[in-house]
Design an enzyme around this catalytic site. Sequence first.
Site, PDB file in Angstrom:
ATOM      1  N   SER A   1      45.159 -10.687  34.745  1.00 26.65           N
ATOM      2  CA  SER A   1      45.594  -9.299  34.944  1.00 26.65           C
ATOM      3  C   SER A   1      47.026  -9.184  34.430  1.00 26.65           C
ATOM      4  CB  SER A   1      45.564  -8.988  36.441  1.00 26.65           C
ATOM      5  OG  SER A   1      46.230  -7.771  36.715  1.00 26.65           O
TER       6      SER A   1
ATOM      7  N   TYR B   1      47.137 -11.396  45.645  1.00 28.78           N
ATOM      8  CA  TYR B   1      46.381 -11.062  44.426  1.00 28.78           C
ATOM      9  C   TYR B   1      47.207 -11.347  43.168  1.00 28.78           C
ATOM     10  CZ  TYR B   1      43.955  -8.484  40.801  1.00 28.78           C
ATOM     11  OH  TYR B   1      43.331  -8.152  39.630  1.00 28.78           O
TER      12      TYR B   1
HETATM   13  N1  LIG Z   1      40.104  -2.935  37.539  1.00 30.96           N
HETATM   14  C1  LIG Z   1      41.372  -3.271  37.369  1.00 30.96           C
HETATM   15  O1  LIG Z   1      42.282  -2.424  37.430  1.00 30.96           O
HETATM   16  C2  LIG Z   1      41.713  -4.700  37.009  1.00 30.96           C
HETATM   17  C3  LIG Z   1      42.956  -4.951  36.408  1.00 30.96           C
HETATM   18  C4  LIG Z   1      43.285  -6.268  36.066  1.00 30.96           C
HETATM   19  C5  LIG Z   1      42.384  -7.298  36.319  1.00 30.96           C
HETATM   20  N2  LIG Z   1      41.183  -7.029  36.917  1.00 30.96           N
HETATM   21  C6  LIG Z   1      40.285  -8.159  37.173  1.00 30.96           C
HETATM   22  O2  LIG Z   1      39.054  -7.932  36.517  1.00 30.96           O
HETATM   23  C7  LIG Z   1      38.033  -8.698  37.161  1.00 30.96           C
HETATM   24  C8  LIG Z   1      36.816  -7.817  37.370  1.00 30.96           C
HETATM   25  O3  LIG Z   1      37.141  -6.806  38.314  1.00 30.96           O
HETATM   26  P1  LIG Z   1      36.657  -5.293  38.148  1.00 30.96           P
HETATM   27  O4  LIG Z   1      37.846  -4.471  37.899  1.00 30.96           O
HETATM   28  O5  LIG Z   1      35.536  -5.209  37.200  1.00 30.96           O
HETATM   29  O6  LIG Z   1      36.205  -5.000  39.660  1.00 30.96           O
HETATM   30  P2  LIG Z   1      34.780  -4.764  40.322  1.00 30.96           P
HETATM   31  O7  LIG Z   1      34.091  -3.608  39.673  1.00 30.96           O
HETATM   32  O8  LIG Z   1      35.032  -4.713  41.783  1.00 30.96           O
HETATM   33  O9  LIG Z   1      33.959  -6.091  39.956  1.00 30.96           O
HETATM   34  C9  LIG Z   1      34.168  -7.312  40.626  1.00 30.96           C
HETATM   35  C10 LIG Z   1      32.961  -8.223  40.390  1.00 30.96           C
HETATM   36  O10 LIG Z   1      33.218  -9.458  41.087  1.00 30.96           O
HETATM   37  C11 LIG Z   1      32.064  -9.775  41.865  1.00 30.96           C
HETATM   38  N3  LIG Z   1      32.403 -10.510  43.079  1.00 30.96           N
HETATM   39  C12 LIG Z   1      33.267 -10.122  44.052  1.00 30.96           C
HETATM   40  N4  LIG Z   1      33.270 -11.025  45.050  1.00 30.96           N
HETATM   41  C13 LIG Z   1      32.380 -12.004  44.682  1.00 30.96           C
HETATM   42  C14 LIG Z   1      31.943 -13.200  45.298  1.00 30.96           C
HETATM   43  N5  LIG Z   1      32.388 -13.580  46.493  1.00 30.96           N
HETATM   44  N6  LIG Z   1      31.006 -13.956  44.652  1.00 30.96           N
HETATM   45  C15 LIG Z   1      30.532 -13.567  43.434  1.00 30.96           C
HETATM   46  N7  LIG Z   1      30.926 -12.450  42.806  1.00 30.96           N
HETATM   47  C16 LIG Z   1      31.838 -11.666  43.430  1.00 30.96           C
HETATM   48  C17 LIG Z   1      31.456  -8.425  42.225  1.00 30.96           C
HETATM   49  O11 LIG Z   1      30.060  -8.579  42.487  1.00 30.96           O
HETATM   50  P3  LIG Z   1      29.343  -8.560  43.938  1.00 30.96           P
HETATM   51  O12 LIG Z   1      30.147  -7.683  44.834  1.00 30.96           O
HETATM   52  O13 LIG Z   1      27.983  -8.041  43.621  1.00 30.96           O
HETATM   53  O14 LIG Z   1      29.321  -9.997  44.353  1.00 30.96           O
HETATM   54  C18 LIG Z   1      31.674  -7.644  40.936  1.00 30.96           C
HETATM   55  O15 LIG Z   1      30.627  -7.896  40.036  1.00 30.96           O
HETATM   56  C19 LIG Z   1      38.660  -9.230  38.460  1.00 30.96           C
HETATM   57  O16 LIG Z   1      39.001 -10.585  38.282  1.00 30.96           O
HETATM   58  C20 LIG Z   1      39.896  -8.370  38.624  1.00 30.96           C
HETATM   59  O17 LIG Z   1      40.900  -9.038  39.349  1.00 30.96           O
HETATM   60  C21 LIG Z   1      40.826  -5.750  37.251  1.00 30.96           C
END
Ligand SMILES: NC(=O)c1ccc[n+]([C@@H]2O[C@H](COP(=O)([O-])OP(=O)(O)OC[C@H]3O[C@@H](n4cnc5c(N)ncnc54)[C@H](OP(=O)(O)O)[C@@H]3O)[C@@H](O)[C@H]2O)c1
Length: 259
Positions: free
Chosen positions: A139, A152
């Site tokens: 991130s 985080y």
């Molecule tokens: N969105 C942002 O602003 C942003 C910015 C920078 C970085 N990121 C990073 O991008 C990545 C993806 O996040 P996103 O933004 O796409 O959020 P998201 O829509 O909440 O997706 C998160 C994914 O992680 C999975 N997950 C969560 N807990 C889990 C567990 N215990 N075991 C297995 N899978 C798990 C969830 O699936 P289930 O709940 O079905 O398990 C979901 O598929 C993350 O690493 C996040 O830190 C996001």
Amino acid sequence: MAKPIIITGASSGIGYELAKVCAAKGHDLVLIARREDRLLSLKAELETARGVQVLTYRGDLTDADTRQQFFDWTQTQGIAPYALVNNAGFGDLTAFAEADWAKHNAMLQLNIVALTHLTRLYLPGLIAQGQGRILNVASLAAFLPGPYLAVYYATKAYVLSFTNAIASELQGTGVTATTLCPGPTESEFQERAAAKDAQLFAIENMPTSAEVAAYGYAAMEKGQGTAIHGTKNKLLSFSARRLPRHRLADIAKRMQQPV
Ligand SMILES: NC(=O)c1ccc[n+]([C@@H]2O[C@H](COP(=O)([O-])OP(=O)(O)OC[C@H]3O[C@@H](n4cnc5c(N)ncnc54)[C@H](OP(=O)(O)O)[C@@H]3O)[C@@H](O)[C@H]2O)c1
């Protein structure tokens, strides 16, 4: 399977869109998350639309046994992945003194330990085949301390440091390790992190998960070391490397306040 790619957290957001991009490029897929219903509907969609093979696995990656069982299962299925995408992760907006420890411990397990463990499990196979890709999702948070999302931000600093280090170790092996650093992105992240009202996410034209996924896939394919999505985010990360850490913490603190 054809150049299979393993993607963690493919049930929503960036991981879901990464699965779509990889399928469009002709890769077979192995998808893991807890919400298997979502993985199964994505599987049906991609197998029909793209003609690729998609395997799904329901698992909680905070659990070490689950990670080992998942690895063993891919071995018995004869899957030799071309790439591992460690995307699953979450945050939790709260003052650290009031943090729910169980939730924060799970965050450490998922954002740091699962990513490191899966990399350790799959990397020898990638090296042995003389080609492969690791894509670890960090991130913009990796570049600064983040009051109210302290753990985080720190987990993402770990992902950046760890992935940059193994990228160096992997030189000459045919395997590359890329750190993807998205800024605020449309996904389920904000809701899960209880951060929907934070200034950080009150930006116009927030990039979509599809845009970030397309950028991340291209960076992974190129074998880029660190891939920061968006010009503004690149500039921010550049400035972050020059400002004193306490100033950065103040800036991040303001961004985490409600609008
Ligand atoms: N969105 C942002 O602003 C942003 C910015 C920078 C970085 N990121 C990073 O991008 C990545 C993806 O996040 P996103 O933004 O796409 O959020 P998201 O829509 O909440 O997706 C998160 C994914 O992680 C999975 N997950 C969560 N807990 C889990 C567990 N215990 N075991 C297995 N899978 C798990 C969830 O699936 P289930 O709940 O079905 O398990 C979901 O598929 C993350 O690493 C996040 O830190 C996001």
